[in-house]
Design a protein around this motif. Structure first.
Motif, mmCIF file in Angstrom:
data_model
loop_
_atom_site.group_PDB
_atom_site.id
_atom_site.type_symbol
_atom_site.label_atom_id
_atom_site.label_comp_id
_atom_site.label_asym_id
_atom_site.label_seq_id
_atom_site.Cartn_x
_atom_site.Cartn_y
_atom_site.Cartn_z
ATOM 1 N N VAL A 203 0.861 -3.250 11.358
ATOM 2 C CA VAL A 203 0.514 -4.628 11.713
ATOM 3 C C VAL A 203 -0.058 -5.281 10.463
ATOM 4 N N ASN A 204 0.578 -6.359 10.049
ATOM 5 C CA ASN A 204 0.155 -7.084 8.848
ATOM 6 C C ASN A 204 0.059 -6.159 7.632
ATOM 7 N N LEU A 257 -3.448 -7.407 19.135
ATOM 8 C CA LEU A 257 -2.584 -8.394 18.511
ATOM 9 C C LEU A 257 -3.099 -9.809 18.750
ATOM 10 N N LYS A 258 -2.865 -10.674 17.772
ATOM 11 C CA LYS A 258 -3.251 -12.072 17.867
ATOM 12 C C LYS A 258 -2.126 -12.932 17.294
ATOM 13 N N ASP A 261 0.192 -12.533 13.812
ATOM 14 C CA ASP A 261 0.369 -11.162 13.336
ATOM 15 C C ASP A 261 1.856 -10.856 13.142
ATOM 16 N N LYS A 262 2.105 -9.871 12.292
ATOM 17 C CA LYS A 262 3.464 -9.398 12.052
ATOM 18 C C LYS A 262 3.496 -7.881 12.218
#
Length: 281
Positions: A203-204, A257-258, A261-262
């Motif tokens: 994530v990110n 997650l928000k 995010d990637k």
């Protein structure tokens, strides 16, 4: 073979990834990567085709879920010893079964939406198993003969819905976009050992999950055999077999997650998914 589906949502066409990484159109050979097209005979016929004789798909089309017309989306919970430990739960005596709504299925690179009122949307990289031949009361020894192939699944979960909104886990597992599948359906002849596949999720750019199907509590053959004692498995059914440690719920502090995010996730030999995250409308 690496089979896939490409094109706009709801209008996907069947395709094949050739040895150069180009997409070849299979529309003239099968109607979809689904149902009877997943049988051993059908896959053998497709395997005999020289990809160079198939139409080349130009450009960079959207990649859809690698299986169409999914009848059942079955998931196995707490199936990695190290993930059960991070969840503070005991390993089950037999596979824990739950379902995701098939309406959760999206393509591997489609946008993931955080559902309304969500406070704990989480990620889970998982090995997906696609059934190619009906399985009913099958033995572990014969179970893998019923597999068409394997794929990457992101079993997204809303932990608050899952654990605190009464009833079974399905409430926290079935939101729209909570089931990215693909990019490819890799036929079983290309997967020498489904119990030896490294897998990861970031994530990110931060790697949270870095595991292997080696640490599954119940292997793929056991899961298929077990499920087939309670229901028939039909061609095109998808089984998501559990996740290794590193989910957001297991972080200290917990991390979810928000919007913005990637995610990137993959399994060796089965491809990579990349998803942007946004709030649901």
């Amino acid at each position: 073979m690496k089979l896939l589906r490409y094109g706009p949502t709801g209008q996907e066409k069947p395709g094949l990834m050739d040895g150069n990484g180009a997409i070849r159109d299979l529309s003239g050979e099968v109607g979809d990567i689904a149902g009877a097209a997943l049988s051993d005979d059908s896959l053998a016929r497709l395997r005999a085709i020289d990809p160079a004789t198939l139409p080349l798909v130009e450009g960079d089309p959207r990649i859809g879920a690698c299986v169409g017309q999914v009848g059942k989306f079955i998931c196995i919970g707490l199936n990695y010893a190290d993930h059960a430990a991070e969840s503070g739960m005991d390993l089950p005596a037999e596979p824990v079964i739950f379902f995701k709504a098939t309406s959760a299925i999206i393509g591997p690179n489609d946008t993931v939406e955080i559902p309304r009122n969500s406070v704990k949307t989480d990620w889970e990289v998982e090995l997906g198993v696609v059934i190619g031949k009906e399985a009913k009361y099958v033995s572990e020894e014969d179970a893998l003969d019923h597999v068409a192939g394997y794929c990457v699944v992101n079993d997204l979960s809303e932990r608050d819905f899952q654990l605190h909104r009464s009833g079974q886990w399905v409430k926290g597992k079935s939101a729209d976009t909570f089931g990215p599948i693909g990019p490819w359906l890799v036929t079983r002849d290309e997967v020498a050992d489904p119990q030896n596949l490294p897998m990861y999720l970031e994530v990110n750019g931060h790697r949270y999950q870095d595991g292997s199907t080696k640490t599954m509590h119940f292997g793929v053959a056991t899961v298929i055999s077990h499920l087939s004692q309670f229901m028939s498995l039909q061609p095109g059914d998808v089984i998501s077999t559990g996740t290794p440690p590193g989910v957001g719920m297991g972080q200290d502090p917990q991390t979810y997650l928000k919007p913005g995010d990637k995610m990137e996730l993959g399994i060796e030999g089965l491809g990579v998914q990349r998803q942007d995250v946004k709030a649901s409308a």
